[in-house]
Design an enzyme around this catalytic site. Structure first.
Site, PDB file in Angstrom:
ATOM      1  N   CYS A   1     -14.431  -1.439   4.118  1.00 41.51           N
ATOM      2  CA  CYS A   1     -13.500  -0.724   3.248  1.00 41.51           C
ATOM      3  C   CYS A   1     -14.201  -0.159   2.013  1.00 41.51           C
ATOM      4  CB  CYS A   1     -12.361  -1.644   2.824  1.00 41.51           C
ATOM      5  SG  CYS A   1     -11.322  -2.187   4.204  1.00 41.51           S
ATOM      6  N   GLY A   2     -15.259  -0.809   1.563  1.00 42.89           N
ATOM      7  CA  GLY A   2     -16.028  -0.309   0.426  1.00 42.89           C
ATOM      8  C   GLY A   2     -17.059   0.733   0.781  1.00 42.89           C
ATOM      9  N   ARG A  21       0.850  -1.198   0.000  1.00 44.66           N
ATOM     10  CA  ARG A  21       0.000   0.000   0.000  1.00 44.66           C
ATOM     11  C   ARG A  21       0.882   1.243   0.000  1.00 44.66           C
ATOM     12  NH1 ARG A  21      -3.580  -0.079   4.842  1.00 44.66           N
ATOM     13  NH2 ARG A  21      -4.930  -1.416   3.594  1.00 44.66           N
ATOM     14  N   GLY A  80     -16.669  -6.454   1.311  1.00 47.03           N
ATOM     15  CA  GLY A  80     -16.653  -7.895   1.528  1.00 47.03           C
ATOM     16  C   GLY A  80     -16.882  -8.343   2.950  1.00 47.03           C
ATOM     17  N   ARG A 132      -5.012   2.756  17.358  1.00 50.66           N
ATOM     18  CA  ARG A 132      -5.524   2.116  16.139  1.00 50.66           C
ATOM     19  C   ARG A 132      -5.222   3.033  14.971  1.00 50.66           C
ATOM     20  NH1 ARG A 132      -9.165  -2.326  16.054  1.00 50.66           N
ATOM     21  NH2 ARG A 132      -8.700  -2.277  13.835  1.00 50.66           N
ATOM     22  N   LYS A 133      -5.722   2.657  13.803  1.00 51.36           N
ATOM     23  CA  LYS A 133      -5.486   3.493  12.625  1.00 51.36           C
ATOM     24  C   LYS A 133      -6.210   4.829  12.772  1.00 51.36           C
ATOM     25  CE  LYS A 133      -9.278   1.960   9.613  1.00 51.36           C
ATOM     26  NZ  LYS A 133      -9.611   1.407   8.290  1.00 51.36           N
TER      27      LYS A 133
END
Length: 535
Positions: free
Chosen positions: A461-462, A69, A456, A183-184
């Site tokens: 993420c989508g 990434r 998914g 976390r992120k």
């Protein structure tokens, strides 16, 4: 900064334990060793987790083939950089491809560990980095895709986004100050009127606002200074806490803070330092920024940020300037520079192969200024095309594949990686999304785009919660068998007055999905069945 070494290891979850033992960024110095011994001989924690600190992701569904990434601040890269990325994946044949992401970023697939030293050398040569792009780090920083091109923009976000990237990553080399967040963390800055970055789904976002600032303000030296302006000045209202996770999804909330552009980077640092030092770490499912805000309350959080910022914060402007409907930038548009245009190409579900990337780089170099822009809809823009070259560009064969005028369902289709490459995904998404839209467009006619997003798994993420129709992968039971299925979300809105959608139907088998979506398009979005073809 929180010293995890002084915390009893029994109180830490497994992620905090391995971070306490060895900073993730330490693997940067071990790439040559990893390439020499191979992925199977690596320490599992280094392979499965710490490599993510340099942007390299082990994928159990494709053992031995890693994902990389990048960091593409504001989604801007040069044709030279695009060619290098194409060269990286070209050597991997059918396994090598690239995905444009919903954070204006690029992920490369098929990477082998033995090639990492040479890949990193190639990236450094063209000023590209993948550092701190995974795990508990700040992810790619998003900004307006037409920054500097849009005649109606209020602020050009490009320089600010780059400054934040440089601060967080130490000019792309890696910065230990910010490699151990709970976390992120997602950051977005928008300077336009249409919220092209989806500010509300970020942990920290800056949205344009004008403010009359009068009276006393505390200077950095602690003294009061008079600031009187005869007319409103430009800056940003600040919102915090937006995120998607398997456990919870929340839109960002106002921090009741306004900052001028020159304070944006410092405020980013202050918020990150508060999150780093005080964020919740015991439970990974409750470690995002909003959980800390919930525990403290917004006023205490704001006070801690102000203390870290080092001077008093200005209260938010009464209103922001997000007053346009969301644009997708697909098509041909005039720039604010006379005689120049930008052209938005639709990239079906964001999937590119090496030959595509070489061709896009060629178009940008021949017809434009060599620059390429990415959007959060997984599409790309070629800017700075002269009027005299526009007609010739539009005859290029590659535009048959990457259209400037796609069909209405295809135009707004977004998809995460899916089970083909992601071990978290419960269903295949990208290929199924394309097949489903093709089948629907054969059956119904629409008068406007409808945004269908596929994801998914519940990690989202989508981003199905921002879609007109969102589809989240799940497993369902039918006739005694376990099948791939989806939960359906509706009501997401982007642009002005953005809001998150909610789940309206659970457990639809994918094999039964097309008639369900057809009915939703007819009943909610004005679609109608196509007339049968006459013989």
């Amino acid at each position: 900064m929180t010293d995890l070494a002084t915390t009893t290891t029994t109180s830490l979850n497994k992620f905090e334990k391995f971070k306490a033992q060895k900073d993730g960024l330490a693997v940067k110095a071990e790439i040559e060793k990893f390439a020499s011994v191979g992925w199977e001989a690596m320490d599992e924690t280094d392979r499965d987790h710490r490599l993510k600190w340099v942007g390299v992701f082990f994928r159990p569904v494709t053992p031995g083939k890693f994902m990389m990434r990048m960091r593409i601040p504001n989604g801007i890269l040069s044709c030279e950089q695009m060619r290098v990325l194409a060269e990286v994946i070209q050597r991997y044949g059918d396994d090598g491809n690239a995905d444009l992401t919903t954070r204006q970023n690029i992920q490369l697939r098929g990477i082998r560990i033995e090639d990492l030293p040479e890949i990193f050398k190639k990236l450094r040569a063209v000023d590209l980095t993948s550092v701190q792009s995974g795990m508990d780090n700040v992810r790619n920083i998003t900004g307006d895709p037409v920054a500097g091109l849009d005649a109606d923009e209020l602020f050009d976000t490009r320089e600010l986004v780059q400054q934040i990237q440089n601060m967080i990553t130490s000019q792309g080399e890696g910065n230990p100050e910010f490699t151990n967040l709970p976390r992120k963390f997602n950051i977005a800055i928008t300077g336009g009127r249409d919220n092209s970055v989806h500010a509300e789904i970020n942990d920290l976002a800056f949205v344009p606002a004008f403010k009359e600032v009068e009276g006393a303000r505390i200077s950095e030296q602690g003294a009061e200074e008079e600031m009187t302006f005869s007319s409103p000045i430009f800056g940003f209202n600040v919102i915090v806490g937006g995120f998607f996770s398997a456990k919870r999804c929340e839109a960002a909330v106002p921090l009741n803070v306004w900052v001028p552009p020159e304070d944006v980077v410092a405020l980013c640092r202050a918020v990150l330092e508060v999150f780093r030092d005080h964020g919740l770490r015991a439970n990974r499912q409750k470690a995002r920024l909003m959980w800390l805000i919930d525990e403290w309350g917004l006023e205490k959080f704001r006070a801690e940020v102000e203390k870290q910022f080092g001077k008093s914060l200005i209260r938010a402007a009464a209103r922001d300037e997000i007053d346009w409907e969301k644009r997708d930038h697909v098509g041909v548009y005039k720039q604010k520079q006379p005689g120049l245009n930008y052209v938005g190409l639709h990239i079906p579900v964001g999937r590119l192969f090496a030959e595509d990337m070489f061709e896009i780089a060629r178009l940008a170099e021949v017809y434009g200024s060599g620059e390429i822009r990415l959007t959060v809809e997984q599409n790309l823009i070629i800017p700075n095309i002269a009027d005299s070259l526009l007609e010739s560009l539009l005859t290029e064969p590659v535009l048959n594949k990457f259209s400037i005028n796609p069909t209405l369902l295809t135009r707004s289709l977004v998809s995460c990686t899916g089970a083909q490459f992601c071990n978290f995904a419960l269903i295949e998404t990208k290929n199924r999304a394309l097949e489903t839209v093709k089948a629907l467009e054969a059956e119904v006619e629409l008068t406007r785009p409808v945004r269908i997003h596929w994801t998914g798994c519940p990690n989202s993420c989508g981003q199905p919660q921002v879609a007109d129709i969102g589809l989240m992968g799940t497993k369902v039971r039918k006739n005694g068998k376990t099948l791939e299925g989806v939960d359906i979300y509706m009501g997401g809105k982007v642009g002005k007055e953005a809001q998150l959608g909610t789940c309206v139907t659970k457990g639809i088998p994918c094999e039964d999905l097309i008639p369900v979506l057809q009915e939703l398009l007819i009943s909610h979005f004005g679609a109608r069945l196509r007339e049968p073809a006459t013989v």
